[in-house]
Structures are given as C-alpha cells and as structure tokens.
Design an enzyme around this catalytic site. Sequence first.
Site, PDB file in Angstrom:
ATOM      1  N   CYS A  72       1.990  -7.226 -11.115  1.00 42.60           N
ATOM      2  CA  CYS A  72       2.429  -5.852 -10.849  1.00 42.60           C
ATOM      3  C   CYS A  72       3.783  -5.590 -11.514  1.00 42.60           C
ATOM      4  CB  CYS A  72       2.533  -5.623  -9.350  1.00 42.60           C
ATOM      5  SG  CYS A  72       3.239  -4.004  -8.942  1.00 42.60           S
ATOM      6  N   CYS A  75       6.796  -4.661  -8.850  1.00 40.67           N
ATOM      7  CA  CYS A  75       7.383  -5.627  -7.927  1.00 40.67           C
ATOM      8  C   CYS A  75       8.735  -6.091  -8.479  1.00 40.67           C
ATOM      9  CB  CYS A  75       6.437  -6.824  -7.757  1.00 40.67           C
ATOM     10  SG  CYS A  75       5.112  -6.550  -6.544  1.00 40.67           S
ATOM     11  N   HIS A 135       4.758  -4.926  -2.136  1.00 46.00           N
ATOM     12  CA  HIS A 135       3.593  -4.557  -2.940  1.00 46.00           C
ATOM     13  C   HIS A 135       2.459  -3.976  -2.101  1.00 46.00           C
ATOM     14  CE1 HIS A 135       0.886  -4.770  -6.412  1.00 46.00           C
ATOM     15  NE2 HIS A 135      -0.028  -5.164  -5.559  1.00 46.00           N
ATOM     16  N   ASN A 175       0.728  10.101  -6.061  1.00 49.17           N
ATOM     17  CA  ASN A 175      -0.723   9.951  -6.028  1.00 49.17           C
ATOM     18  C   ASN A 175      -0.984   8.679  -5.245  1.00 49.17           C
ATOM     19  OD1 ASN A 175      -0.965  12.096  -7.832  1.00 49.17           O
ATOM     20  ND2 ASN A 175      -0.895  10.736  -9.602  1.00 49.17           N
ATOM     21  N   HIS A 186       1.017  -0.598  -6.109  1.00 47.56           N
ATOM     22  CA  HIS A 186       2.355  -0.702  -5.511  1.00 47.56           C
ATOM     23  C   HIS A 186       2.843   0.686  -5.053  1.00 47.56           C
ATOM     24  CE1 HIS A 186       6.107  -3.181  -5.300  1.00 47.56           C
ATOM     25  NE2 HIS A 186       6.561  -1.967  -5.031  1.00 47.56           N
ATOM     26  N   HIS A 188       4.496   3.820  -4.856  1.00 47.52           N
ATOM     27  CA  HIS A 188       5.431   4.489  -5.753  1.00 47.52           C
ATOM     28  C   HIS A 188       5.013   5.929  -5.969  1.00 47.52           C
ATOM     29  CE1 HIS A 188       2.138   3.811  -8.595  1.00 47.52           C
ATOM     30  NE2 HIS A 188       2.739   4.630  -9.433  1.00 47.52           N
ATOM     31  N   GLN A 190       6.134   9.524  -8.645  1.00 53.13           N
ATOM     32  CA  GLN A 190       6.649   9.852  -9.970  1.00 53.13           C
ATOM     33  C   GLN A 190       7.463  11.130  -9.878  1.00 53.13           C
ATOM     34  OE1 GLN A 190       3.770   9.237 -13.290  1.00 53.13           O
ATOM     35  NE2 GLN A 190       2.283   9.072 -11.633  1.00 53.13           N
TER      36      GLN A 190
HETATM   37 ZN   LIG Z   1       3.901  -4.643  -6.778  1.00 50.55          ZN
END
Ligand SMILES: [Zn+2]
Length: 361
Positions: A72, A75, A135, A175, A186, A188, A190
Amino acid sequence: MTRRTTGRLADDREIIWYDVDGSPERSVPVDPRDLPHTATSSQMRLDPLTGEWIALASHRQSRTFMPPADECPLCPSRDGRHTEVPSEDYQVVAFENRFPSFSNRGEGIDPVDDGLEQVRAGVGRCEVLCFSSDHDGSFAALTPQQARLVVDAWADRTSALAQTPGVEHIFPFENRGREIGVTLQHPHGQIYGYPFVPPRARTELASARAYAERTGRSLFGDIVAQELADGTRVVVESEHWVAFVPYAARWPMEVHLYPRVQRPDIPSLTDAERDDFARVYLDVLGRFDRLYSTSMPYIAAWQQAPVHQDRDLAWLHLELFSIRRGEDKLKYLAGSESGMGAFIGDVAPEQQAQMLREAKA
Ligand SMILES: [Zn+2]
C-alpha cells in the site's frame, strides 16, 4: 489546535503532516526513493453541447490499482519499505497526487478557442489526504479527535489551494468502497483544486441566486429551516449542524449535512462547529454502516463556495450518498441517469431518513 509540518517527496511533490497539538515535534523526513518526475499533460476541452469542461489526463491510466496490503502506497514507510509517506507513522497527511487530473507542473498547452473547439491546460492541483495510518481503518472508525484533525486538514488545504494559481473551486471528497471504484483500500480522501467551477456547484449556486432574487432570502438557509420544521427527513441534529435526507434525494441513500449558520467554506467554520461536525458526521457514518451486514460504499462530497465568486451566496455543506439500495443491490446509473441526467429514485427520502434514525448506535 493543529501542528503542520511541510516537506517534499523525492520527485519534488509537496507533503504536509498534521498532528494534534501536544504531539512530539516532527522532524521533516527525507524520501529516499528514486522517483522520476511525473510528466503531467492534463488538458481540458469544452463540450459545446453542455458548456461543461471535460478534463483529459491520459497519464492516469498507469496509476496503481488495488495493490496488496503490504504494498500500500499510503501506509507509513516502515521496515525498509518506502511508500508515499516517508515517516514511520503519521496522524493525518496530505500530499500532491502522483497522477493528478489537474496540475501546475505540466508543460502546459497553448489554449485554443475557435468557437466549436476550445482547449486549455488542465491547471490546478490534486492532493491525497490520508485520514489515518491504520490500513484497515475507515473514516467511521476514527475517534472524534482524529476526525476533527481531518477537518482542520481540509480547512488548511482549502486555504492553501485557494492561493494556487488557476484554482477556482476546491473540492474535498472521499470515495469509499470497491463498489464506488476505489483503487486503494487505505482510508483516504482527495482534494481537487479545479480551474473552473464544476457543474454541480454551478447549478446549486444558480438556483440560490434565482431564489435570492425572487425572495431576498437564502435558499440553503430556508431549506435547513424547512427540514427542521418538518422533521420527517432529519437524521441527526446538534447544536451547530443538521443532517437530513434531501426532499428530492437522487440516490437510494443520501444525507446532506449543513451548519446552522451560513459559512462559505471549511476554513470559515469555528472551533465549536468543527468539533460538532466531527461528532455528527461520525454518527451518520455509523448509521450508514449499520444498515446492512457489510459496510456501506459511499461518496462524501463537500460543497464549498468558489474561490473568487459567490462567497455570500454559497452555504457550505457535505453531500453524502451511496449507490447501495439493499443488502445485495446496487443502483447503476443506467439509461435515464447516464443518458439523460434524469434520476429515478428507488427509496423514498422519508423512508431513507426513517431507516437511518432507526440505525442508531
Ligand atoms: Zn495502507
């Protein structure tokens, strides 16, 4: 409230760590990777049929798709493995997207406008915002303090991107879920800094302008007041925020979160409003995840005032929605929605609100 530490990634992209006050001082780590500078060649073409800008970013085709957890890129960098975040841990971190849809780093293209064909360089900025170093976490699993840190990061990025040449509108979004097309699991979001005011924002502001001219009042303020008075579509209300299913919801599950007082954007929220948002949003996301046996795919879309116009007209709000319409059913944007932009609702807004009210912890 929040400590900010700025650094550069190996290919010169900017990275910013956000830590809650009282965290240990963070020294700026060095990114040891040998990364080529990404050539971004975004362009925008104007669709003469709709008046909408279409961004073309062909370099995005090579971006990472669903890597295994031990690869990933979001991470922290640990055990000799170098990711996009060159520190062993982080709380919240933002960095420039390696495969941006809009960028000021490209060589640019010469603008053309011959009437039917208009093209411009896709200037602007795209950032990734990691909500947590865990994660397997999710926004819904953040503590109120962590969620508040994300709000501060959104506010800081909005202020920073507003200073970026060419940026006209700033859109923080998330999303969540494979069903939505997420390419990295992971947790997150934007942030897009668009070089134009995008269609949904433009439409909402045009409605608000027409309403203000007709009545002398705020469309958004009147909607909030009406929802509170009616109550049938309200999911959660708090001292500073109201979360309700909109009267004409287009998605099978849709909740809008509004501050009770007009604020143009996230940076203009008070400390109390930010804390309160974190609580209310976590409450709503928890309800989303309790509706079915697996967690809810969703899109969370902030509507902020444009950078240079309609600052008094706009009213910050978050539009949260899901394409899920049952335990095993997704809504696809088919003929009417995709071909005509005419949404057919599957679940009555009042029923959505009822389901969400019953899904309390
Ligand atoms: Zn990750």
